[in-house]
Scaffold this motif. Structure first.
Motif, PDB file in Angstrom:
ATOM      1  N   ASN A  40      -0.772  14.715   1.365  1.00  0.00           N
ATOM      2  CA  ASN A  40      -1.509  13.597   1.821  1.00  0.00           C
ATOM      3  C   ASN A  40      -0.964  12.294   1.104  1.00  0.00           C
ATOM      4  N   ASN A  76       0.520   9.352   3.392  1.00  0.00           N
ATOM      5  CA  ASN A  76       0.104   7.731   3.093  1.00  0.00           C
ATOM      6  C   ASN A  76       1.430   6.957   3.079  1.00  0.00           C
ATOM      7  N   ALA A 103       2.240   4.162   5.756  1.00  0.00           N
ATOM      8  CA  ALA A 103       2.107   2.766   5.285  1.00  0.00           C
ATOM      9  C   ALA A 103       3.174   1.781   5.858  1.00  0.00           C
ATOM     10  N   SER A 153      -3.894   3.417   7.164  1.00  0.00           N
ATOM     11  CA  SER A 153      -2.789   2.707   7.172  1.00  0.00           C
ATOM     12  C   SER A 153      -2.587   1.552   8.041  1.00  0.00           C
ATOM     13  N   CYS A 181       1.034   4.158  -2.814  1.00  0.00           N
ATOM     14  CA  CYS A 181       0.912   5.680  -2.657  1.00  0.00           C
ATOM     15  C   CYS A 181       1.881   6.456  -3.153  1.00  0.00           C
ATOM     16  N   SER A 224      -5.841   9.271   6.926  1.00  0.00           N
ATOM     17  CA  SER A 224      -4.998   8.521   6.029  1.00  0.00           C
ATOM     18  C   SER A 224      -3.978   7.741   6.988  1.00  0.00           C
ATOM     19  N   ASN A 255       0.971  -1.377  -0.002  1.00  0.00           N
ATOM     20  CA  ASN A 255      -0.007  -0.041   0.003  1.00  0.00           C
ATOM     21  C   ASN A 255       0.784   1.204  -0.133  1.00  0.00           C
ATOM     22  N   ILE A 277     -10.885   6.545   1.246  1.00  0.00           N
ATOM     23  CA  ILE A 277      -9.717   7.160   0.337  1.00  0.00           C
ATOM     24  C   ILE A 277     -10.264   7.763  -0.958  1.00  0.00           C
TER      25      ILE A 277
END
Length: 395
Positions: free
Chosen positions: A252, A256, A260, A314, A139, A310, A135, A223
């Motif tokens: 942003n 993320n 993550a 995660s 991002c 955000s 992820n 999201i």
């Protein structure tokens, strides 16, 4: 030559989808002019891609279980190269849309193969933080791709974006051919018809899968809701120009990425159950803040809660993907496909329903931030303890 740890290859494989979504966004006006259609028509190539990406999961999953992750991934890269080139050479609108449909199916095959491969290679428990890392890599694309797409469009025209996608696909195809091992377990169930309701129901009927898949879907809806609502809020209502909007959007994406790669370590320290509650509570608190600050005309009043949500997302994705796939060592392809269907198509439906509600952009986003907590509370009041309890995982 095969890599001992194929995680870098899996990371490359999951980039095909966000690359196809984000890189050509700055070229949309030029594409509309070149194809002699309204801008809104070209924008429809995004939902066309998402439709193919979501629907293709139902085919790619069983294919990955029957024939292996490696062949599905290789076919996906070749299809991606062909359809990207087709889009670059498009001379009319129908050709563009057909190529986008093919890109969606191609990216879907690579995503399913990557997620199933992670589950195969790392096992039920070790795969959980790996999904969070995937992820984090995903991002990176929304932060960098529009900038790259803007430069490509400026210097070489709109078609260069799709030639770049074709080049990336060709490079990854070569790397997969040379280095990607087959990770499908020998005991994977591949008997019977390729497409059958029983194959999917055997996954959906597991309470743990339903709980974590829906939770991942609601987190992803937040999201997608942010991505779809932020232009209205920031540029239309708050009057930001395109450059300022891109800066906030990139900030942003950076949040993320950091979250993550940090969340799995925090989950390991705090524990899965506490981390899950922390994630849903944090996202709900962000929703309350978003709604409370709706009267402010400062960008930070809108984006501050989004940053918090955000981070919460995660935490959820670090838990949900691995937990949803944990019981399915022998059907990881089908389970990964259904998880992807929940996350992408299901989340898009949720966002669409809210979009048709007549609520303002901030009200929609605030409610979407609260939904993960609502789901956890409802499940806990009914069969939640059973659903939230990890089942015996197949290694």
């Amino acid at each position: 030559m095969r890599l001992r740890n194929p995680l870098p290859l899996f990371m490359m494989m999951v980039l095909f989808s966000p690359l196809a979504i984000d890189i050509f966004l700055p070229a949309i006006p030029q594409m509309a002019e070149a194809l002699s259609v309204p801008v809104a028509w070209v924008q429809q190539s995004l939902p066309m891609f998402m439709l193919a990406f979501g629907a293709g999961q139902l085919v790619a999953g069983p294919l990955a279980d029957r024939y292996g992750r490696r062949p599905v991934a290789l076919v996906g890269t070749l299809l991606y190269v062909a359809t990207s080139a087709m889009a670059a050479l498009a001379t009319d609108y129908s050709m563009l849309m057909l190529s986008r449909l093919g890109q969606g199916f191609a990216a879907c095959a690579l995503s399913v193969a990557a997620f199933a491969g992670v589950r195969d290679y790392f096992g039920a428990e070790r795969s959980k933080p790996m999904f969070s890392y995937l992820n984090g890599v995903i991002c990176i694309v929304p932060a960098a791709a529009p900038l790259l797409g803007g430069l490509l469009t400026h210097w070489w025209g709109w078609a260069s974006n799709f030639w770049f996608m074709a080049g990336y696909g060709a490079l990854v195809s070569l790397l997969l051919w040379l280095m990607l091992p087959e990770t499908r377990p020998a005991e994977t169930r591949s008997e019977g018809r390729l497409l059958s309701l029983s194959r999917y129901m055997s996954v959906v009927s597991v309470p743990t899968f339903r709980f974590y898949a829906v939770l991942a879907m609601l987190g992803m809806a937040m999201i997608i809701g942010y991505v779809s609502q932020s232009p209205t809020r920031l540029m239309v209502e708050l009057g930001l120009d395109a450059q300022s909007y891109a800066i906030w959007f990139g900030c942003n994406a950076l949040v993320n990425i950091i979250a993550a790669f940090t969340a799995p370590k925090m989950v390991g320290i705090v524990g899965q159950k506490r981390s899950l509650w922390l994630g849903v509570m944090l996202m709900a608190a962000a929703g309350v803040a978003e709604y409370s600050l709706r009267g402010s005309m400062q960008p930070l009043a809108f984006m501050g809660p989004v940053f918090v949500a955000s981070i919460a997302f995660s935490f959820l994705i670090a838990i949900c993907a691995g937990s949803a796939l944990a019981p399915f060592g022998d059907r990881a392809g089908t389970a990964s496909a259904l998880l992807g269907l929940f996350q992408m198509t299901g989340a898009a439906i949720v966002v669409g329903v809210f979009g048709a509600s007549g609520l303002t952009a901030v009200e929609q986003l605030s409610l979407m931030m609260a939904l993960p907590l609502v789901w956890v509370l409802v499940c806990r009041l009914t069969r939640g303890r059973e659903m939230m309890r990890p089942v015996s995982a197949q290694a």
